[in-house]
Design a protein around this motif. Structure first.
Motif, PDB file in Angstrom:
ATOM      1  N   PHE A 141       0.814  -1.210   0.000  1.00  0.00           N
ATOM      2  CA  PHE A 141       0.000   0.000   0.000  1.00  0.00           C
ATOM      3  C   PHE A 141       0.851   1.265   0.000  1.00  0.00           C
ATOM      4  O   PHE A 141       0.324   2.355  -0.239  1.00  0.00           O
ATOM      5  N   THR A 142       2.164   1.123   0.251  1.00  0.00           N
ATOM      6  CA  THR A 142       3.042   2.284   0.129  1.00  0.00           C
ATOM      7  C   THR A 142       3.020   2.815  -1.298  1.00  0.00           C
ATOM      8  O   THR A 142       3.153   4.026  -1.526  1.00  0.00           O
ATOM      9  N   GLY A 143       2.842   1.926  -2.273  1.00  0.00           N
ATOM     10  CA  GLY A 143       2.697   2.385  -3.654  1.00  0.00           C
ATOM     11  C   GLY A 143       1.515   3.327  -3.803  1.00  0.00           C
ATOM     12  O   GLY A 143       1.574   4.326  -4.528  1.00  0.00           O
ATOM     13  N   LEU A 144       0.434   3.010  -3.081  1.00  0.00           N
ATOM     14  CA  LEU A 144      -0.746   3.868  -3.093  1.00  0.00           C
ATOM     15  C   LEU A 144      -0.444   5.221  -2.456  1.00  0.00           C
ATOM     16  O   LEU A 144      -0.863   6.269  -2.954  1.00  0.00           O
ATOM     17  N   THR A 145       0.293   5.197  -1.353  1.00  0.00           N
ATOM     18  CA  THR A 145       0.606   6.448  -0.669  1.00  0.00           C
ATOM     19  C   THR A 145       1.612   7.290  -1.455  1.00  0.00           C
ATOM     20  O   THR A 145       1.509   8.519  -1.487  1.00  0.00           O
ATOM     21  N   ILE A 146       2.581   6.639  -2.095  1.00  0.00           N
ATOM     22  CA  ILE A 146       3.532   7.387  -2.928  1.00  0.00           C
ATOM     23  C   ILE A 146       2.809   7.985  -4.131  1.00  0.00           C
ATOM     24  O   ILE A 146       3.158   9.071  -4.613  1.00  0.00           O
ATOM     25  N   ALA A 147       1.779   7.297  -4.596  1.00  0.00           N
ATOM     26  CA  ALA A 147       0.964   7.858  -5.681  1.00  0.00           C
ATOM     27  C   ALA A 147       0.357   9.178  -5.248  1.00  0.00           C
ATOM     28  O   ALA A 147       0.301  10.149  -6.021  1.00  0.00           O
ATOM     29  N   THR A 148      -0.085   9.235  -4.003  1.00  0.00           N
ATOM     30  CA  THR A 148      -0.656  10.475  -3.498  1.00  0.00           C
ATOM     31  C   THR A 148       0.420  11.521  -3.270  1.00  0.00           C
ATOM     32  O   THR A 148       0.196  12.715  -3.483  1.00  0.00           O
ATOM     33  N   LEU A 149       1.608  11.079  -2.853  1.00  0.00           N
ATOM     34  CA  LEU A 149       2.715  12.007  -2.615  1.00  0.00           C
ATOM     35  C   LEU A 149       3.269  12.581  -3.906  1.00  0.00           C
ATOM     36  O   LEU A 149       3.499  13.794  -4.015  1.00  0.00           O
ATOM     37  N   LEU A 150       3.472  11.722  -4.914  1.00  0.00           N
ATOM     38  CA  LEU A 150       4.120  12.157  -6.155  1.00  0.00           C
ATOM     39  C   LEU A 150       3.169  12.157  -7.346  1.00  0.00           C
ATOM     40  O   LEU A 150       3.111  13.127  -8.110  1.00  0.00           O
ATOM     41  N   GLY A 151       2.438  11.058  -7.524  1.00  0.00           N
ATOM     42  CA  GLY A 151       1.603  10.917  -8.708  1.00  0.00           C
ATOM     43  C   GLY A 151       0.474  11.926  -8.785  1.00  0.00           C
ATOM     44  O   GLY A 151       0.241  12.555  -9.828  1.00  0.00           O
ATOM     45  N   VAL A 152      -0.236  12.120  -7.675  1.00  0.00           N
ATOM     46  CA  VAL A 152      -1.383  13.033  -7.691  1.00  0.00           C
ATOM     47  C   VAL A 152      -0.955  14.492  -7.867  1.00  0.00           C
ATOM     48  O   VAL A 152      -1.508  15.200  -8.715  1.00  0.00           O
ATOM     49  N   PRO A 153       0.030  14.993  -7.092  1.00  0.00           N
ATOM     50  CA  PRO A 153       0.468  16.375  -7.343  1.00  0.00           C
ATOM     51  C   PRO A 153       1.025  16.561  -8.756  1.00  0.00           C
ATOM     52  O   PRO A 153       0.771  17.594  -9.393  1.00  0.00           O
ATOM     53  N   ALA A 154       1.785  15.564  -9.251  1.00  0.00           N
ATOM     54  CA  ALA A 154       2.312  15.673 -10.615  1.00  0.00           C
ATOM     55  C   ALA A 154       1.171  15.681 -11.634  1.00  0.00           C
ATOM     56  O   ALA A 154       1.196  16.446 -12.607  1.00  0.00           O
ATOM     57  N   GLY A 155       0.155  14.846 -11.390  1.00  0.00           N
ATOM     58  CA  GLY A 155      -0.990  14.824 -12.282  1.00  0.00           C
ATOM     59  C   GLY A 155      -1.763  16.127 -12.247  1.00  0.00           C
ATOM     60  O   GLY A 155      -2.223  16.624 -13.287  1.00  0.00           O
ATOM     61  N   ALA A 156      -1.908  16.703 -11.044  1.00  0.00           N
ATOM     62  CA  ALA A 156      -2.583  17.995 -10.931  1.00  0.00           C
ATOM     63  C   ALA A 156      -1.801  19.082 -11.656  1.00  0.00           C
ATOM     64  O   ALA A 156      -2.375  19.961 -12.312  1.00  0.00           O
ATOM     65  N   TRP A 157      -0.465  19.028 -11.544  1.00  0.00           N
ATOM     66  CA  TRP A 157       0.383  20.014 -12.235  1.00  0.00           C
ATOM     67  C   TRP A 157       0.257  19.864 -13.753  1.00  0.00           C
ATOM     68  O   TRP A 157       0.126  20.856 -14.477  1.00  0.00           O
ATOM     69  N   LEU A 158       0.289  18.607 -14.234  1.00  0.00           N
ATOM     70  CA  LEU A 158       0.107  18.364 -15.666  1.00  0.00           C
ATOM     71  C   LEU A 158      -1.240  18.908 -16.150  1.00  0.00           C
ATOM     72  O   LEU A 158      -1.333  19.553 -17.195  1.00  0.00           O
ATOM     73  N   GLY A 159      -2.294  18.620 -15.359  1.00  0.00           N
ATOM     74  CA  GLY A 159      -3.617  19.073 -15.745  1.00  0.00           C
ATOM     75  C   GLY A 159      -3.734  20.582 -15.793  1.00  0.00           C
ATOM     76  O   GLY A 159      -4.413  21.142 -16.666  1.00  0.00           O
ATOM     77  N   LEU A 160      -3.069  21.255 -14.865  1.00  0.00           N
ATOM     78  CA  LEU A 160      -3.125  22.715 -14.808  1.00  0.00           C
ATOM     79  C   LEU A 160      -2.409  23.346 -15.992  1.00  0.00           C
ATOM     80  O   LEU A 160      -2.854  24.360 -16.540  1.00  0.00           O
ATOM     81  N   HIS A 161      -1.293  22.740 -16.416  1.00  0.00           N
ATOM     82  CA  HIS A 161      -0.458  23.361 -17.447  1.00  0.00           C
ATOM     83  C   HIS A 161      -0.687  22.805 -18.857  1.00  0.00           C
ATOM     84  O   HIS A 161      -0.458  23.513 -19.849  1.00  0.00           O
ATOM     85  N   PHE A 162      -1.122  21.554 -18.968  1.00  0.00           N
ATOM     86  CA  PHE A 162      -1.249  20.939 -20.290  1.00  0.00           C
ATOM     87  C   PHE A 162      -2.646  20.356 -20.542  1.00  0.00           C
ATOM     88  O   PHE A 162      -2.855  19.680 -21.539  1.00  0.00           O
ATOM     89  N   GLY A 163      -3.565  20.581 -19.636  1.00  0.00           N
ATOM     90  CA  GLY A 163      -4.908  20.043 -19.789  1.00  0.00           C
ATOM     91  C   GLY A 163      -5.064  18.711 -19.061  1.00  0.00           C
ATOM     92  O   GLY A 163      -4.111  17.937 -18.947  1.00  0.00           O
ATOM     93  N   TRP A 164      -6.270  18.442 -18.568  1.00  0.00           N
ATOM     94  CA  TRP A 164      -6.485  17.261 -17.742  1.00  0.00           C
ATOM     95  C   TRP A 164      -6.267  15.951 -18.502  1.00  0.00           C
ATOM     96  O   TRP A 164      -5.913  14.929 -17.901  1.00  0.00           O
ATOM     97  N   ARG A 165      -6.425  15.965 -19.827  1.00  0.00           N
ATOM     98  CA  ARG A 165      -6.228  14.732 -20.597  1.00  0.00           C
ATOM     99  C   ARG A 165      -4.779  14.254 -20.546  1.00  0.00           C
ATOM    100  O   ARG A 165      -4.511  13.038 -20.581  1.00  0.00           O
ATOM    101  N   SER A 166      -3.842  15.198 -20.469  1.00  0.00           N
ATOM    102  CA  SER A 166      -2.424  14.824 -20.420  1.00  0.00           C
ATOM    103  C   SER A 166      -2.129  13.962 -19.199  1.00  0.00           C
ATOM    104  O   SER A 166      -1.256  13.088 -19.235  1.00  0.00           O
ATOM    105  N   THR A 167      -2.869  14.200 -18.121  1.00  0.00           N
ATOM    106  CA  THR A 167      -2.666  13.414 -16.900  1.00  0.00           C
ATOM    107  C   THR A 167      -2.987  11.948 -17.143  1.00  0.00           C
ATOM    108  O   THR A 167      -2.243  11.046 -16.711  1.00  0.00           O
TER     109      THR A 167
END
Length: 403
Positions: A141-167
Protein backbone atom coordinates in the motif's frame (compact mmCIF):
# COMPACT_ATOMS: atom_id res chain seq x y z
CA UNK A 1 5.13 -19.89 1.95
CA UNK A 2 6.77 -17.83 4.67
CA UNK A 3 9.81 -15.67 4.30
CA UNK A 4 13.27 -16.72 5.35
CA UNK A 5 14.56 -15.68 8.78
CA UNK A 6 16.14 -12.58 7.20
CA UNK A 7 14.31 -9.42 8.22
CA UNK A 8 14.63 -7.82 4.79
CA UNK A 9 11.39 -7.66 2.82
CA UNK A 10 11.13 -9.61 -0.50
CA UNK A 11 11.66 -7.52 -3.62
CA UNK A 12 8.35 -8.81 -5.00
CA UNK A 13 6.55 -6.62 -2.46
CA UNK A 14 7.98 -3.56 -4.20
CA UNK A 15 6.76 -4.87 -7.55
CA UNK A 16 3.28 -5.03 -6.07
CA UNK A 17 3.82 -1.50 -4.78
CA UNK A 18 4.59 -0.39 -8.35
CA UNK A 19 1.17 -1.60 -9.49
CA UNK A 20 -0.42 0.05 -6.47
CA UNK A 21 1.30 3.31 -7.43
CA UNK A 22 -0.35 3.34 -10.85
CA UNK A 23 -3.78 2.41 -9.51
CA UNK A 24 -3.53 4.93 -6.68
CA UNK A 25 -2.58 7.70 -9.07
CA UNK A 26 -5.57 7.18 -11.34
CA UNK A 27 -7.95 6.84 -8.38
CA UNK A 28 -6.93 10.02 -6.58
CA UNK A 29 -5.65 12.31 -9.34
CA UNK A 30 -9.14 13.32 -10.43
CA UNK A 31 -9.51 15.18 -7.12
CA UNK A 32 -6.84 17.64 -8.23
CA UNK A 33 -8.53 18.06 -11.63
CA UNK A 34 -12.18 18.64 -10.65
CA UNK A 35 -12.22 22.32 -11.55
CA UNK A 36 -10.56 21.75 -14.97
CA UNK A 37 -12.75 18.75 -15.85
CA UNK A 38 -15.93 20.55 -14.76
CA UNK A 39 -15.06 23.61 -16.86
CA UNK A 40 -14.01 21.63 -19.96
CA UNK A 41 -16.96 19.24 -19.96
CA UNK A 42 -19.44 21.93 -18.84
CA UNK A 43 -20.67 20.25 -15.65
CA UNK A 44 -20.82 21.41 -12.02
CA UNK A 45 -18.10 20.57 -9.50
CA UNK A 46 -20.59 18.36 -7.64
CA UNK A 47 -21.29 16.46 -10.89
CA UNK A 48 -17.57 16.16 -11.59
CA UNK A 49 -17.23 14.71 -8.07
CA UNK A 50 -19.37 11.78 -9.20
CA UNK A 51 -16.37 10.66 -11.28
CA UNK A 52 -14.93 9.58 -7.91
CA UNK A 53 -18.18 7.89 -6.90
CA UNK A 54 -18.45 6.08 -10.24
CA UNK A 55 -14.90 4.78 -9.95
CA UNK A 56 -15.45 3.67 -6.36
CA UNK A 57 -18.69 1.85 -7.18
CA UNK A 58 -16.92 0.13 -10.07
CA UNK A 59 -14.33 -1.15 -7.61
CA UNK A 60 -17.04 -2.32 -5.21
CA UNK A 61 -18.83 -4.31 -7.91
CA UNK A 62 -15.78 -5.43 -9.87
CA UNK A 63 -13.72 -6.68 -6.93
CA UNK A 64 -15.79 -9.76 -5.97
CA UNK A 65 -16.81 -10.56 -9.56
CA UNK A 66 -13.28 -10.55 -10.99
CA UNK A 67 -11.83 -12.26 -7.91
CA UNK A 68 -14.24 -15.19 -8.27
CA UNK A 69 -13.81 -15.28 -12.06
CA UNK A 70 -10.01 -15.46 -11.78
CA UNK A 71 -9.79 -17.62 -8.66
CA UNK A 72 -8.41 -20.64 -10.55
CA UNK A 73 -5.91 -18.63 -12.59
CA UNK A 74 -2.24 -18.15 -11.63
CA UNK A 75 -2.05 -15.09 -9.41
CA UNK A 76 0.84 -13.51 -11.30
CA UNK A 77 -1.08 -13.73 -14.57
CA UNK A 78 -4.12 -12.20 -12.85
CA UNK A 79 -2.06 -9.25 -11.61
CA UNK A 80 -0.62 -8.60 -15.08
CA UNK A 81 -4.04 -8.86 -16.73
CA UNK A 82 -5.51 -6.42 -14.22
CA UNK A 83 -2.82 -3.88 -15.03
CA UNK A 84 -3.70 -4.28 -18.72
CA UNK A 85 -7.35 -3.40 -17.93
CA UNK A 86 -6.10 -0.44 -15.91
CA UNK A 87 -3.99 0.83 -18.82
CA UNK A 88 -6.84 0.46 -21.33
CA UNK A 89 -9.22 2.35 -19.05
CA UNK A 90 -6.85 5.28 -18.68
CA UNK A 91 -6.37 5.48 -22.44
CA UNK A 92 -10.15 5.73 -22.77
CA UNK A 93 -10.20 8.50 -20.12
CA UNK A 94 -7.60 10.48 -22.06
CA UNK A 95 -9.67 10.27 -25.24
CA UNK A 96 -13.12 10.79 -23.68
CA UNK A 97 -15.24 13.16 -25.77
CA UNK A 98 -17.80 14.05 -23.09
CA UNK A 99 -18.70 13.54 -19.43
CA UNK A 100 -20.63 10.29 -19.97
CA UNK A 101 -17.72 8.69 -21.85
CA UNK A 102 -15.27 9.81 -19.17
CA UNK A 103 -17.47 8.33 -16.45
CA UNK A 104 -17.72 5.02 -18.33
CA UNK A 105 -13.95 4.98 -18.88
CA UNK A 106 -13.40 5.58 -15.16
CA UNK A 107 -15.63 2.60 -14.37
CA UNK A 108 -13.65 0.39 -16.80
CA UNK A 109 -10.43 1.47 -15.11
CA UNK A 110 -11.86 0.76 -11.68
CA UNK A 111 -12.60 -2.89 -12.45
CA UNK A 112 -8.94 -3.76 -11.97
CA UNK A 113 -8.57 -1.96 -8.66
CA UNK A 114 -10.21 -4.15 -6.03
CA UNK A 115 -9.00 -7.49 -7.37
CA UNK A 116 -5.45 -6.18 -7.76
CA UNK A 117 -5.24 -5.11 -4.13
CA UNK A 118 -7.15 -8.17 -2.95
CA UNK A 119 -5.00 -10.72 -4.77
CA UNK A 120 -1.92 -8.58 -4.13
CA UNK A 121 -2.58 -8.59 -0.37
CA UNK A 122 -2.76 -12.38 -0.35
CA UNK A 123 0.45 -12.65 -2.40
CA UNK A 124 2.16 -10.12 -0.12
CA UNK A 125 1.27 -11.99 3.08
CA UNK A 126 2.41 -15.28 1.54
CA UNK A 127 5.89 -13.85 1.03
CA UNK A 128 6.62 -13.13 4.71
CA UNK A 129 6.35 -14.74 8.13
CA UNK A 130 3.11 -14.56 10.11
CA UNK A 131 4.28 -11.78 12.42
CA UNK A 132 5.06 -9.47 9.48
CA UNK A 133 1.88 -9.73 7.44
CA UNK A 134 0.50 -6.29 8.28
CA UNK A 135 3.88 -4.78 7.42
CA UNK A 136 3.90 -6.63 4.08
CA UNK A 137 0.45 -5.25 3.30
CA UNK A 138 1.61 -1.76 4.28
CA UNK A 139 4.59 -2.00 1.89
CA UNK A 140 2.29 -2.87 -1.00
CA UNK A 141 0.00 0.00 0.00
CA UNK A 142 3.04 2.28 0.13
CA UNK A 143 2.70 2.38 -3.65
CA UNK A 144 -0.75 3.87 -3.09
CA UNK A 145 0.61 6.45 -0.67
CA UNK A 146 3.53 7.39 -2.93
CA UNK A 147 0.96 7.86 -5.68
CA UNK A 148 -0.66 10.47 -3.50
CA UNK A 149 2.72 12.01 -2.62
CA UNK A 150 4.12 12.16 -6.15
CA UNK A 151 1.60 10.92 -8.71
CA UNK A 152 -1.38 13.03 -7.69
CA UNK A 153 0.47 16.38 -7.34
CA UNK A 154 2.31 15.67 -10.61
CA UNK A 155 -0.99 14.82 -12.28
CA UNK A 156 -2.58 18.00 -10.93
CA UNK A 157 0.38 20.01 -12.23
CA UNK A 158 0.11 18.36 -15.67
CA UNK A 159 -3.62 19.07 -15.74
CA UNK A 160 -3.13 22.71 -14.81
CA UNK A 161 -0.46 23.36 -17.45
CA UNK A 162 -1.25 20.94 -20.29
CA UNK A 163 -4.91 20.04 -19.79
CA UNK A 164 -6.49 17.26 -17.74
CA UNK A 165 -6.23 14.73 -20.60
CA UNK A 166 -2.42 14.82 -20.42
CA UNK A 167 -2.67 13.41 -16.90
CA UNK A 168 -4.47 10.29 -18.08
CA UNK A 169 -1.99 9.75 -20.93
CA UNK A 170 0.78 9.82 -18.32
CA UNK A 171 -1.06 7.38 -16.02
CA UNK A 172 -1.57 4.95 -18.93
CA UNK A 173 2.22 4.96 -19.43
CA UNK A 174 2.65 4.18 -15.71
CA UNK A 175 0.38 1.16 -16.23
CA UNK A 176 2.64 -0.25 -18.95
CA UNK A 177 5.73 0.20 -16.75
CA UNK A 178 4.01 -1.46 -13.78
CA UNK A 179 3.06 -4.47 -15.93
CA UNK A 180 6.70 -4.97 -16.90
CA UNK A 181 7.91 -4.69 -13.29
CA UNK A 182 5.34 -7.20 -12.02
CA UNK A 183 6.15 -9.63 -14.84
CA UNK A 184 9.84 -9.42 -13.94
CA UNK A 185 9.84 -9.44 -10.14
CA UNK A 186 6.76 -11.29 -8.83
CA UNK A 187 7.69 -14.99 -8.46
CA UNK A 188 5.67 -17.77 -10.06
CA UNK A 189 5.96 -20.17 -7.16
CA UNK A 190 3.42 -18.19 -5.12
CA UNK A 191 0.81 -18.29 -7.85
CA UNK A 192 -1.72 -20.82 -6.66
CA UNK A 193 -3.82 -20.51 -3.55
CA UNK A 194 -5.74 -23.24 -1.82
CA UNK A 195 -8.61 -24.45 -4.00
CA UNK A 196 -11.95 -23.61 -2.43
CA UNK A 197 -15.44 -23.76 -3.90
CA UNK A 198 -17.25 -20.47 -4.47
CA UNK A 199 -20.05 -21.66 -2.18
CA UNK A 200 -17.55 -22.21 0.65
CA UNK A 201 -15.95 -18.82 0.00
CA UNK A 202 -19.32 -17.11 0.27
CA UNK A 203 -20.02 -18.98 3.49
CA UNK A 204 -16.72 -17.74 4.94
CA UNK A 205 -17.52 -14.18 3.86
CA UNK A 206 -20.84 -14.51 5.71
CA UNK A 207 -18.94 -14.75 9.00
CA UNK A 208 -20.28 -11.84 11.13
CA UNK A 209 -16.71 -10.82 12.04
CA UNK A 210 -15.89 -10.41 8.34
CA UNK A 211 -19.10 -8.49 7.65
CA UNK A 212 -18.48 -6.15 10.59
CA UNK A 213 -14.94 -5.60 9.31
CA UNK A 214 -16.29 -4.64 5.89
CA UNK A 215 -18.80 -2.26 7.48
CA UNK A 216 -16.20 -0.51 9.61
CA UNK A 217 -14.07 -0.06 6.48
CA UNK A 218 -16.97 1.51 4.56
CA UNK A 219 -17.87 3.93 7.33
CA UNK A 220 -14.30 4.78 8.32
CA UNK A 221 -13.27 5.73 4.80
CA UNK A 222 -16.55 7.43 3.92
CA UNK A 223 -15.47 10.09 6.40
CA UNK A 224 -12.10 10.53 4.72
CA UNK A 225 -13.59 11.01 1.26
CA UNK A 226 -16.36 13.30 2.41
CA UNK A 227 -13.48 15.77 2.80
CA UNK A 228 -10.74 14.62 0.42
CA UNK A 229 -12.96 14.47 -2.66
CA UNK A 230 -13.42 18.23 -2.39
CA UNK A 231 -9.97 19.14 -1.10
CA UNK A 232 -9.23 21.41 -4.08
CA UNK A 233 -12.28 23.68 -3.65
CA UNK A 234 -11.93 23.53 0.16
CA UNK A 235 -8.37 24.85 0.00
CA UNK A 236 -9.17 27.51 -2.58
CA UNK A 237 -12.61 28.71 -1.42
CA UNK A 238 -12.53 28.15 2.37
CA UNK A 239 -8.86 28.62 3.24
CA UNK A 240 -8.10 31.07 0.43
CA UNK A 241 -5.19 29.38 -1.35
CA UNK A 242 -4.55 29.96 -5.04
CA UNK A 243 -5.08 26.98 -7.37
CA UNK A 244 -1.31 26.78 -7.90
CA UNK A 245 -0.86 26.02 -4.19
CA UNK A 246 -3.00 22.87 -4.27
CA UNK A 247 -0.31 20.58 -5.74
CA UNK A 248 2.34 21.43 -3.08
CA UNK A 249 -0.25 20.96 -0.33
CA UNK A 250 -1.14 17.54 -1.75
CA UNK A 251 2.54 16.66 -1.32
CA UNK A 252 2.08 17.24 2.41
CA UNK A 253 -0.94 14.93 2.38
CA UNK A 254 1.11 12.30 0.55
CA UNK A 255 3.91 12.43 3.13
CA UNK A 256 1.27 11.91 5.81
CA UNK A 257 -0.14 8.88 3.96
CA UNK A 258 3.25 7.18 3.80
CA UNK A 259 3.96 7.80 7.48
CA UNK A 260 0.50 6.69 8.58
CA UNK A 261 0.50 3.57 6.41
CA UNK A 262 3.85 2.32 7.69
CA UNK A 263 2.98 3.21 11.29
CA UNK A 264 -0.37 1.43 11.06
CA UNK A 265 1.32 -1.68 9.65
CA UNK A 266 3.92 -1.90 12.43
CA UNK A 267 1.37 -1.32 15.19
CA UNK A 268 -1.15 -3.78 13.72
CA UNK A 269 1.49 -6.53 13.66
CA UNK A 270 1.76 -6.13 17.44
CA UNK A 271 -1.80 -5.33 18.56
CA UNK A 272 -4.36 -5.59 15.78
CA UNK A 273 -7.61 -4.68 17.56
CA UNK A 274 -6.11 -1.90 19.70
CA UNK A 275 -4.49 -0.37 16.60
CA UNK A 276 -7.77 -0.52 14.72
CA UNK A 277 -9.60 1.37 17.45
CA UNK A 278 -6.78 3.86 18.08
CA UNK A 279 -6.43 4.82 14.42
CA UNK A 280 -10.18 5.36 13.99
CA UNK A 281 -10.23 7.59 17.09
CA UNK A 282 -7.27 9.58 15.73
CA UNK A 283 -9.04 10.04 12.39
CA UNK A 284 -12.21 11.33 14.11
CA UNK A 285 -10.21 13.84 16.16
CA UNK A 286 -8.27 15.13 13.14
CA UNK A 287 -11.43 15.57 11.06
CA UNK A 288 -13.25 17.33 13.89
CA UNK A 289 -10.47 19.79 14.73
CA UNK A 290 -9.79 20.41 11.03
CA UNK A 291 -13.12 22.28 10.91
CA UNK A 292 -11.45 25.14 12.77
CA UNK A 293 -7.97 24.73 11.26
CA UNK A 294 -9.18 25.41 7.71
CA UNK A 295 -9.50 29.13 8.44
CA UNK A 296 -5.73 29.45 8.94
CA UNK A 297 -3.43 28.71 6.02
CA UNK A 298 -0.66 27.35 8.25
CA UNK A 299 -2.99 25.15 10.29
CA UNK A 300 -4.80 24.00 7.14
CA UNK A 301 -1.55 22.66 5.66
CA UNK A 302 -0.66 21.00 8.99
CA UNK A 303 -4.03 19.29 9.22
CA UNK A 304 -3.93 18.14 5.61
CA UNK A 305 -0.77 16.25 6.60
CA UNK A 306 -2.36 14.94 9.79
CA UNK A 307 -5.38 13.78 7.79
CA UNK A 308 -3.05 11.75 5.58
CA UNK A 309 -1.41 10.14 8.63
CA UNK A 310 -4.68 9.33 10.36
CA UNK A 311 -6.47 8.11 7.23
CA UNK A 312 -3.88 5.58 6.08
CA UNK A 313 -2.90 4.38 9.53
CA UNK A 314 -6.29 2.66 9.46
CA UNK A 315 -5.63 0.74 6.22
CA UNK A 316 -3.33 -2.12 7.40
CA UNK A 317 -5.42 -2.97 10.51
CA UNK A 318 -8.68 -2.84 8.58
CA UNK A 319 -7.28 -5.06 5.82
CA UNK A 320 -5.60 -7.50 8.24
CA UNK A 321 -8.77 -7.80 10.36
CA UNK A 322 -10.72 -9.09 7.36
CA UNK A 323 -7.88 -11.41 6.27
CA UNK A 324 -7.70 -12.91 9.78
CA UNK A 325 -11.44 -13.53 10.01
CA UNK A 326 -11.98 -14.96 6.50
CA UNK A 327 -10.34 -18.36 6.98
CA UNK A 328 -9.81 -19.92 3.52
CA UNK A 329 -11.60 -17.17 1.57
CA UNK A 330 -8.77 -14.69 1.94
CA UNK A 331 -8.58 -13.54 -1.69
CA UNK A 332 -12.29 -12.85 -1.91
CA UNK A 333 -12.43 -11.24 1.54
CA UNK A 334 -9.41 -9.07 0.78
CA UNK A 335 -10.91 -7.95 -2.53
CA UNK A 336 -14.25 -7.25 -0.89
CA UNK A 337 -12.53 -5.10 1.71
CA UNK A 338 -10.86 -3.08 -1.04
CA UNK A 339 -14.34 -2.75 -2.49
CA UNK A 340 -15.53 -1.63 0.94
CA UNK A 341 -12.86 1.09 1.01
CA UNK A 342 -14.15 2.29 -2.33
CA UNK A 343 -17.80 2.04 -1.37
CA UNK A 344 -16.81 4.34 1.48
CA UNK A 345 -15.13 6.60 -1.07
CA UNK A 346 -18.32 6.68 -3.15
CA UNK A 347 -20.55 7.37 -0.16
CA UNK A 348 -18.19 10.07 1.06
CA UNK A 349 -18.03 11.76 -2.36
CA UNK A 350 -21.84 11.62 -2.64
CA UNK A 351 -22.40 12.90 0.91
CA UNK A 352 -19.87 15.66 0.39
CA UNK A 353 -21.66 16.68 -2.79
CA UNK A 354 -24.96 16.88 -0.90
CA UNK A 355 -23.38 19.01 1.82
CA UNK A 356 -21.83 21.32 -0.78
CA UNK A 357 -24.84 21.62 -3.10
CA UNK A 358 -27.76 21.52 -0.65
CA UNK A 359 -26.37 21.73 2.86
CA UNK A 360 -24.19 24.10 4.86
CA UNK A 361 -21.40 24.10 2.25
CA UNK A 362 -17.69 23.34 1.95
CA UNK A 363 -16.79 24.53 5.44
CA UNK A 364 -19.03 21.90 7.04
CA UNK A 365 -17.50 18.89 5.27
CA UNK A 366 -14.97 18.14 8.01
CA UNK A 367 -17.35 17.87 10.95
CA UNK A 368 -19.83 15.87 8.87
CA UNK A 369 -16.95 13.54 7.98
CA UNK A 370 -16.02 13.17 11.66
CA UNK A 371 -19.54 12.00 12.46
CA UNK A 372 -19.43 9.43 9.64
CA UNK A 373 -16.12 8.00 10.87
CA UNK A 374 -17.50 7.94 14.42
CA UNK A 375 -20.12 5.47 13.21
CA UNK A 376 -17.26 3.28 11.93
CA UNK A 377 -15.64 3.39 15.36
CA UNK A 378 -18.91 2.30 16.97
CA UNK A 379 -19.02 -0.71 14.64
CA UNK A 380 -15.41 -1.54 15.56
CA UNK A 381 -16.27 -1.40 19.27
CA UNK A 382 -19.25 -3.68 18.62
CA UNK A 383 -17.01 -6.13 16.73
CA UNK A 384 -14.46 -6.14 19.57
CA UNK A 385 -17.20 -6.76 22.14
CA UNK A 386 -18.57 -9.61 20.06
CA UNK A 387 -15.10 -11.18 19.72
CA UNK A 388 -14.57 -10.92 23.48
CA UNK A 389 -17.85 -12.72 24.17
CA UNK A 390 -17.40 -15.55 21.64
CA UNK A 391 -15.23 -17.80 23.89
CA UNK A 392 -17.83 -17.45 26.64
CA UNK A 393 -20.74 -18.63 24.50
CA UNK A 394 -20.11 -22.41 24.82
CA UNK A 395 -19.73 -22.08 28.60
CA UNK A 396 -22.95 -20.10 28.82
CA UNK A 397 -24.71 -22.71 26.68
CA UNK A 398 -23.43 -25.54 28.90
CA UNK A 399 -24.49 -23.72 32.05
CA UNK A 400 -27.96 -23.19 30.64
CA UNK A 401 -28.34 -26.82 29.61
CA UNK A 402 -27.28 -28.02 33.07
CA UNK A 403 -29.74 -25.89 34.98
Amino acid sequence: MAASPSRSMPVALYALAAGAFGIGTTEFVIMGLLIQVAADLKVTIATAGLLISGYALGVFVGAPVLTVATSRMPRKAVLIGLMAIFTLGNLCCAMASNYAVLLLARVITSLAHGTFFGVGSVVATSLVSTDRRASAISIMFTGLTIATLLGVPAGAWLGLHFGWRSTFWAVAAIGVIAMLIIATLVPNHHEHGKSIAVRDELRAIGNPSVLLGLLMTVLGFAGVFTVFTYIQPILTEVTGFAQTAVSPILLVFGVGLIAGNLLGGKLADRHLTSTLLLTLVALIVVLGVMTFALHSKVLAVLFVGLLGIAAFATVPPLQLWVLHKADDAKSLASSLNIGAFNLGNALGAWLGGVVVARGPGLGALTWVAALVTLSGLLVALWARQREAMLPQLPAVACSSSGS
